[in-house]
Design a protein around this motif. Structure first.
Motif, mmCIF file in Angstrom:
data_model
loop_
_atom_site.group_PDB
_atom_site.id
_atom_site.type_symbol
_atom_site.label_atom_id
_atom_site.label_comp_id
_atom_site.label_asym_id
_atom_site.label_seq_id
_atom_site.Cartn_x
_atom_site.Cartn_y
_atom_site.Cartn_z
ATOM 1 N N MET A 88 0.765 -1.192 0.172
ATOM 2 C CA MET A 88 -0.116 0.113 0.113
ATOM 3 C C MET A 88 0.789 1.160 0.094
ATOM 4 O O MET A 88 0.627 2.217 -0.752
ATOM 5 N N MET A 89 2.037 1.173 0.787
ATOM 6 C CA MET A 89 3.025 2.315 0.922
ATOM 7 C C MET A 89 3.421 2.447 -0.663
ATOM 8 O O MET A 89 3.425 3.896 -1.137
ATOM 9 N N VAL A 90 3.838 1.488 -1.436
ATOM 10 C CA VAL A 90 4.449 1.675 -2.542
ATOM 11 C C VAL A 90 3.232 2.262 -3.737
ATOM 12 O O VAL A 90 3.528 3.151 -4.530
ATOM 13 N N LEU A 91 2.097 1.712 -3.515
ATOM 14 C CA LEU A 91 1.142 2.174 -4.292
ATOM 15 C C LEU A 91 0.628 3.487 -4.081
ATOM 16 O O LEU A 91 0.397 4.521 -5.160
ATOM 17 N N HIS A 92 0.534 3.927 -2.730
ATOM 18 C CA HIS A 92 0.365 5.234 -2.514
ATOM 19 C C HIS A 92 1.496 6.289 -3.042
ATOM 20 O O HIS A 92 1.066 7.488 -3.473
ATOM 21 N N ASP A 93 2.654 5.869 -3.044
ATOM 22 C CA ASP A 93 3.755 6.705 -3.554
ATOM 23 C C ASP A 93 3.561 6.643 -4.648
ATOM 24 O O ASP A 93 4.109 7.978 -5.587
ATOM 25 N N GLN A 145 -6.920 2.902 -16.171
ATOM 26 C CA GLN A 145 -5.740 3.669 -15.671
ATOM 27 C C GLN A 145 -4.483 2.325 -15.292
ATOM 28 O O GLN A 145 -3.526 2.768 -14.861
ATOM 29 N N VAL A 146 -5.087 1.097 -15.352
ATOM 30 C CA VAL A 146 -3.916 -0.069 -14.901
ATOM 31 C C VAL A 146 -2.546 0.306 -15.550
ATOM 32 O O VAL A 146 -1.697 0.319 -14.725
ATOM 33 N N THR A 147 -2.517 0.620 -16.790
ATOM 34 C CA THR A 147 -1.076 0.791 -17.405
ATOM 35 C C THR A 147 -0.248 1.780 -16.819
ATOM 36 O O THR A 147 0.849 1.631 -16.374
ATOM 37 N N LEU A 153 3.897 2.718 -10.768
ATOM 38 C CA LEU A 153 4.515 1.505 -9.853
ATOM 39 C C LEU A 153 6.089 1.001 -9.919
ATOM 40 O O LEU A 153 6.959 0.923 -9.108
ATOM 41 N N ARG A 154 6.519 1.021 -11.185
ATOM 42 C CA ARG A 154 7.808 0.518 -11.689
ATOM 43 C C ARG A 154 8.676 1.611 -11.103
ATOM 44 O O ARG A 154 9.904 1.357 -10.671
ATOM 45 N N SER A 155 8.381 2.739 -11.567
ATOM 46 C CA SER A 155 9.416 3.989 -11.003
ATOM 47 C C SER A 155 9.440 4.125 -9.638
ATOM 48 O O SER A 155 10.389 4.341 -9.215
ATOM 49 N N THR A 156 8.232 3.756 -8.896
ATOM 50 C CA THR A 156 8.300 4.044 -7.646
ATOM 51 C C THR A 156 9.233 2.908 -7.003
ATOM 52 O O THR A 156 10.137 3.223 -5.918
ATOM 53 N N GLU A 157 9.322 1.562 -7.584
ATOM 54 C CA GLU A 157 9.924 0.533 -7.169
ATOM 55 C C GLU A 157 11.442 0.888 -7.364
ATOM 56 O O GLU A 157 12.109 0.540 -6.397
ATOM 57 N N ARG A 158 12.016 1.539 -8.443
ATOM 58 C CA ARG A 158 13.469 1.921 -8.496
ATOM 59 C C ARG A 158 13.894 2.897 -7.581
ATOM 60 O O ARG A 158 14.542 2.513 -6.978
#
Length: 177
Positions: A88-93, A145-147, A153-158
């Motif tokens: 949830m933290m990652v999604l919110h970011d 909006q999924v894409t 999410l990929r950017s946030t994960e990096r």
């Protein structure tokens, strides 16, 4: 819906008046006298002042289909995710404009159908009825909006991975020798 695809109709939601309304099967006037609504009001879980502010899917709905996204025979309107606190933290970011909601949990479907990425910390009604663990939360993403959410999410994960490496190295400075 995590293992197989199935559809529900209004009768399948009959044990939950709130969900019947938020999902567009019924209106508040149809359920206000039901015993589960009375119990929610009597307990103070919600008040009659809260009721008109709960987002609902514009109905009437005929059916709702749930299932794994990769195996869906239909183009979804909403994608649901069960997430732990870190996820949830990652999604919110990734989606800082995401609506963070509480009870009732099911109204995030209506928000997502209206175009808002929404998450809910859950509600006791849903947690007990679905046996949702206290370690999980739910997010609803408009399918359109999924894409863009996945890209974010990929950017946030990096960025999170880089911060995690720094934090681990920094923490090592304070580890007992």
């Amino acid at each position: 819906g995590t293992d197989r695809t199935f559809s529900t109709e209004a009768a399948d939601h009959g044990n939950c008046s709130v969900g019947s309304v938020t999902h567009g099967f019924k209106g508040w006037g149809d359920v206000v006298g039901n015993s589960d609504v009375a119990a929610l009001l009597e307990s103070g879980w919600v008040t009659m002042d809260d009721v008109p502010n709960i987002p609902v899917v514009e109905g009437p709905a005929e059916r709702i289909t749930y299932g794994p996204l990769a195996a869906s025979p239909l183009d979804p309107d909403v994608v649901l995710l069960r997430l732990n606190a870190k996820q949830m933290m990652v999604l919110h970011d990734a989606v800082p404009s995401m609506a963070m909601e509480g009870k009732p949990q099911c109204h995030i479907v209506a928000l997502a159908k209206a175009g808002t990425v929404a998450a809910s910390v859950g509600c006791m009604l849903s947690r007990v009825r679905t046996q949702m663990p206290s370690t999980e939360m739910t997010a609803a993403i408009p399918a359109a909006q999924v894409t863009s959410v996945v890209d974010a999410l990929r950017s946030t994960e990096r960025a999170d991975s880089a911060v995690a490496v720094y934090a681990a190295d920094d923490a090592a400075r304070f580890a007992p020798a």
